[in-house]
Write a protein that holds these residues in place. Sequence first.
Motif, PDB file in Angstrom:
ATOM      1  N   SER A 178      -2.394 -29.428  16.859  1.00 29.19           N
ATOM      2  CA  SER A 178      -1.043 -29.567  16.304  1.00 29.19           C
ATOM      3  C   SER A 178      -0.698 -31.031  16.096  1.00 29.19           C
ATOM      4  N   GLU A 179      -1.042 -31.855  17.086  1.00 27.14           N
ATOM      5  CA  GLU A 179      -0.796 -33.294  16.961  1.00 27.14           C
ATOM      6  C   GLU A 179      -1.619 -33.882  15.817  1.00 27.14           C
ATOM      7  N   GLU A 180      -2.847 -33.414  15.680  1.00 26.36           N
ATOM      8  CA  GLU A 180      -3.714 -33.860  14.598  1.00 26.36           C
ATOM      9  C   GLU A 180      -3.089 -33.511  13.243  1.00 26.36           C
ATOM     10  N   GLN A 181      -2.530 -32.304  13.137  1.00 25.44           N
ATOM     11  CA  GLN A 181      -1.898 -31.885  11.883  1.00 25.44           C
ATOM     12  C   GLN A 181      -0.649 -32.707  11.597  1.00 25.44           C
ATOM     13  N   GLU A 182       0.146 -32.974  12.627  1.00 27.01           N
ATOM     14  CA  GLU A 182       1.354 -33.775  12.439  1.00 27.01           C
ATOM     15  C   GLU A 182       1.006 -35.164  11.914  1.00 27.01           C
ATOM     16  N   GLU A 183      -0.030 -35.775  12.476  1.00 25.07           N
ATOM     17  CA  GLU A 183      -0.456 -37.100  12.019  1.00 25.07           C
ATOM     18  C   GLU A 183      -0.955 -37.037  10.580  1.00 25.07           C
ATOM     19  N   ARG A 184      -1.679 -35.981  10.272  1.00 25.82           N
ATOM     20  CA  ARG A 184      -2.199 -35.822   8.908  1.00 25.82           C
ATOM     21  C   ARG A 184      -1.050 -35.625   7.921  1.00 25.82           C
ATOM     22  N   PRO A 203      -0.277 -31.422   3.253  1.00 26.66           N
ATOM     23  CA  PRO A 203       0.478 -30.278   3.785  1.00 26.66           C
ATOM     24  C   PRO A 203       0.345 -29.059   2.869  1.00 26.66           C
ATOM     25  N   GLY A 204       0.095 -27.898   3.487  1.00 24.49           N
ATOM     26  CA  GLY A 204      -0.092 -26.684   2.708  1.00 24.49           C
ATOM     27  C   GLY A 204      -1.473 -26.560   2.108  1.00 24.49           C
ATOM     28  N   GLY A 205      -2.371 -27.510   2.420  1.00 24.63           N
ATOM     29  CA  GLY A 205      -3.707 -27.517   1.838  1.00 24.63           C
ATOM     30  C   GLY A 205      -4.722 -26.761   2.675  1.00 24.63           C
ATOM     31  N   LEU A 206      -5.992 -26.916   2.311  1.00 21.74           N
ATOM     32  CA  LEU A 206      -7.051 -26.153   2.962  1.00 21.74           C
ATOM     33  C   LEU A 206      -7.183 -26.472   4.449  1.00 21.74           C
ATOM     34  N   ARG A 207      -6.897 -27.714   4.819  1.00 19.01           N
ATOM     35  CA  ARG A 207      -6.999 -28.067   6.237  1.00 19.01           C
ATOM     36  C   ARG A 207      -5.979 -27.309   7.078  1.00 19.01           C
ATOM     37  N   ASP A 208      -4.815 -27.044   6.508  1.00 17.10           N
ATOM     38  CA  ASP A 208      -3.813 -26.247   7.231  1.00 17.10           C
ATOM     39  C   ASP A 208      -4.307 -24.824   7.455  1.00 17.10           C
ATOM     40  N   LEU A 209      -5.004 -24.264   6.465  1.00 19.31           N
ATOM     41  CA  LEU A 209      -5.572 -22.924   6.622  1.00 19.31           C
ATOM     42  C   LEU A 209      -6.668 -22.939   7.683  1.00 19.31           C
ATOM     43  N   GLN A 210      -7.481 -23.994   7.663  1.00 20.05           N
ATOM     44  CA  GLN A 210      -8.530 -24.098   8.673  1.00 20.05           C
ATOM     45  C   GLN A 210      -7.928 -24.248  10.066  1.00 20.05           C
ATOM     46  N   MET A 211      -6.798 -24.943  10.145  1.00 17.60           N
ATOM     47  CA  MET A 211      -6.103 -25.099  11.430  1.00 17.60           C
ATOM     48  C   MET A 211      -5.768 -23.723  12.011  1.00 17.60           C
ATOM     49  N   ILE A 212      -5.257 -22.853  11.168  1.00 17.50           N
ATOM     50  CA  ILE A 212      -4.927 -21.500  11.618  1.00 17.50           C
ATOM     51  C   ILE A 212      -6.191 -20.789  12.089  1.00 17.50           C
ATOM     52  N   ALA A 213      -7.261 -20.912  11.295  1.00 17.95           N
ATOM     53  CA  ALA A 213      -8.512 -20.236  11.646  1.00 17.95           C
ATOM     54  C   ALA A 213      -9.090 -20.769  12.952  1.00 17.95           C
ATOM     55  N   TRP A 214      -8.996 -22.084  13.170  1.00 14.04           N
ATOM     56  CA  TRP A 214      -9.542 -22.672  14.394  1.00 14.04           C
ATOM     57  C   TRP A 214      -8.816 -22.162  15.638  1.00 14.04           C
ATOM     58  N   VAL A 215      -7.483 -22.166  15.561  1.00 13.52           N
ATOM     59  CA  VAL A 215      -6.702 -21.705  16.717  1.00 13.52           C
ATOM     60  C   VAL A 215      -6.963 -20.224  16.956  1.00 13.52           C
ATOM     61  N   ARG A 311       5.123 -20.800  10.430  1.00 11.95           N
ATOM     62  CA  ARG A 311       5.494 -19.649  11.253  1.00 11.95           C
ATOM     63  C   ARG A 311       4.394 -19.296  12.239  1.00 11.95           C
ATOM     64  N   LEU A 312       3.146 -19.372  11.791  1.00 12.88           N
ATOM     65  CA  LEU A 312       2.044 -19.040  12.680  1.00 12.88           C
ATOM     66  C   LEU A 312       1.904 -20.046  13.820  1.00 12.88           C
ATOM     67  N   LEU A 313       2.065 -21.332  13.503  1.00  8.77           N
ATOM     68  CA  LEU A 313       1.970 -22.338  14.566  1.00  8.77           C
ATOM     69  C   LEU A 313       3.105 -22.166  15.567  1.00  8.77           C
ATOM     70  N   ALA A 376       9.289 -17.513  15.882  1.00  6.66           N
ATOM     71  CA  ALA A 376       8.453 -17.047  14.776  1.00  6.66           C
ATOM     72  C   ALA A 376       8.868 -15.663  14.297  1.00  6.66           C
ATOM     73  N   ASN A 377       9.232 -14.765  15.238  1.00  8.59           N
ATOM     74  CA  ASN A 377       9.599 -13.416  14.810  1.00  8.59           C
ATOM     75  C   ASN A 377      10.895 -13.419  13.994  1.00  8.59           C
ATOM     76  N   THR A 378      11.792 -14.364  14.297  1.00 10.68           N
ATOM     77  CA  THR A 378      13.042 -14.451  13.536  1.00 10.68           C
ATOM     78  C   THR A 378      12.790 -15.064  12.160  1.00 10.68           C
ATOM     79  N   ILE A 379      11.888 -16.038  12.090  1.00 17.27           N
ATOM     80  CA  ILE A 379      11.520 -16.593  10.776  1.00 17.27           C
ATOM     81  C   ILE A 379      10.975 -15.478   9.892  1.00 17.27           C
ATOM     82  N   ARG A 380      10.118 -14.640  10.464  1.00 14.27           N
ATOM     83  CA  ARG A 380       9.559 -13.538   9.670  1.00 14.27           C
ATOM     84  C   ARG A 380      10.669 -12.586   9.227  1.00 14.27           C
TER      85      ARG A 380
END
Length: 866
Positions: A178-184, A203-215, A311-313, A376-380
């Motif tokens: 998360s910190e890595e993403q914030e810096e990016r 932001p919103g790019g492929l690295r963000d999708l990979q972030m979700i997959a990694w977690v 929302r996922l994070l 997250a559930n309220t955002i959804r």
Amino acid sequence: MAALSELPAESTTLARALSSMRKDADVELHRAFESVTDIRELVHARAWVLEQLVLAAWERLAPADGGLELCAVGGFGRGELHPHSDVDLLILRPDSNDLDEAALERFIQVLWDADLHPGQSVRTVPECVTEAGGDVGVATNLMESRLLAGDGVLFEAMRKATDAPALWPAAEFFSAKSEEQEERHAHFEDTIYNLEPNLKEGPGGLRDLQMIAWVTRRHFGTSTLHGLVEHEFLSEREHEDLVAGREYLWRLRWALHEQAGRAEERLLFEHQRRLAEQFGFGDCSESNQPVERFMQGYYRHVMQLARLNERLLQAFEEELLVGRRHLPSADIDEHFRLHHGYLELKDPHAFVLKPQLIMHLFLVLSDHPEVRGVRANTIRLVRDHLYLIDEQYRTDPAVLAIFLELLRRERRVYSQLARMNRYGVLAALLPPFAQITGRMQFDLFHVYTVDQHTLFVIRNLRRFAYAKHPDRFAHAIEIFERIARPEVLYLAALFHDIAKGRGGDHSELGAVDAREFVDRLDMPEEDRELVVWLVREHLIMSRTSQREDISDPEVVNRFADAVGTRNRLDHLFVLTVADIAATSPKLWNSWRDSLLWELYVATVQALERDQPVDRQTSLDETRAEAKQWLLDQGRDRAEIDPCWSQLPDRAFLRLDPEQLVWTTQLVLAAEDLPRVACQRHDDKGISEVFVHAEDFPGLFAVVARELDRMQLNVLAARVITTRDGKSWDIFQVMDANSQPLNDSDSSRLEHSLVEQLAAKQVRPLPPRPVPRRLQPFMGKAEIDLRRTDGMTELEIAATDRPGLLSAIAEALVASGARLHDARVATFGQRVEDVFTVSDADGGALGEEACTRLEAELRKRLDVRGK
């Protein structure tokens, strides 16, 4: 790939053969891409092809008895490669020191010579563990690794050791990523709306999708995104959106790599046009609309992905970070509660039963600064119930009252409007806003999309309210204190650009939209009228201050008549500053601040006078004030009057008293000509350059050439010729860093200009290359020639570039036109300059002379970009 078994072991021949095979494969993959083959098949196919080539080299060159194992990591490990993606390799070695380094070097060199772009590391298992423990990026790479060659003993040991929870427990792994993403994201100004976005890292790019997959993989042990559905973190529809977004970015990235011929991840301007045409948005040669529609589609895709990422994070954080559970939990009202610091809707059916709660949620957030965010559930739930915001909802007085109340809050107005935009509520509430969501303008002046710019205008207004950045916005902060009802400004900001891209005058169309909306609000009619007026006239102050001569009392009088009241002027000034500063981070500076403030002060004086000041009165006042200053400084009338008798009357309109005093002192003290002097104006962020010399046809060209050679940015020019044939010119300039000239540069400029003006020779600068970012915007300059006051007015609008003013000056010399006045205005990368010119006898240019001048200008200005 049958030919692989026949490949030679000799390095040079092997590299050539592998390169040829790679090229053949790329041709086939390109054909498949053009045939709209499923992009998932293509990225996996290219990874498979390169895997075979790497293995062929490994089998021939790797030490046979070294106990080495070859692994794929990163995108290669995932089996996902684009046309110019790197081939990331990990070579695992036993703990012993026996290593045939020469053989490994030959292997890597062959891969480079075959143009496979290897990225490699050679490590033991303990070294992998150490590196992974100290760097979450390394841990992520190893998590995606797969074995290519070897018996797998080292690989299994490495995976077991680096996957150990003790090395990166799920919560710590999530925090680090998360910190890595914030810096990016911070590197890209925390916005998806950069004009040249990065498909991979932005932001919103492929690295963000990979972030979700990694977690997901680290926490749930699943290698597919569908695992999030199985664990109820995503709905099936959200999973489909996530996969569709990834495939959209993959297809775009594939095309970008092919077009650029390299691993280019940025949607640079020069690629956007060709990609728009390739993806079927139409011919971009005559209009920017196709590329703007293409980019709007891109921004909307990544906005959707950014929303899912957020929302996922948030959901992961709730699941993983047990350390957050010390945060407070309590009821806020009958519908909302605080759950470990985050806002939650108590009843998941409440939005259906009472749709007003969607809007009320943002008011609760504004009133409770202790709330850290939304669960997250309220955002959804908000996203899933956007369908409730229909026409009846938009006209519901209770909903509109909540929205107006939000704008009237003392805190968190911008943050909640930005949240409303992220959740899709703002576009649902204001359908015209949906049309500008993700809409870019294909130029270098507007750095952000229209919706992001709009929100940044409101952010600037809130900064004025909090008196933030007084060094940059002192005047705006001062005026904002007099604004009785700031919600008027926020509404005007929301609507000022809402009609962009529809065709027609967006100010007029936006005023119609604003009128329709504010008429539904419970606010005084005078405030409604002010909102509509501000939207319709939001450009008038910036245009007047930057494009017209605000030293001319008639210009000020016209502006004052258009504004009408001090209250309107106050609102307009603050909105104009916020608007300019939100257009581009580099656009707002001390120079523009000084121009707006000068116009503001002059307009206040005009509004307070019973009778408007005419030009003669203004001329007399300037002359009298400057003369008194000179007398106070010890000058005599017998010196001043003869000197000024040579100045045309318009000099006392074009120059202010301070400039008159400064230049007169220099002229009276000059022992010989040419006389050149510089003075700093730190309050305006500029330097002024005074040029007093015997006039000759190329004088302006000589000065422009030298200013360009020193890479100075000319902001304005006062070109005046005395009755006895001498220049009395003032150039207002900044250096390449948008700062006033330092003493060294000032001295260098003075000496150089004196030398060149004395020689009276125009030496054109050699052509300078157009910078890469400007090339897509180069084209035909707009040139207008018209007769005015017995002379000819030349107006030029073009893309700014190195040497532009010098090129214009050279064209004037080549055509035989004489320059009498110049107003230079720069708006980002667009210049709009106005020159007053004549023939050799001081009269207006004839038809033939106008044709000749335009031809000379076009020869120098019409540079086609790529």
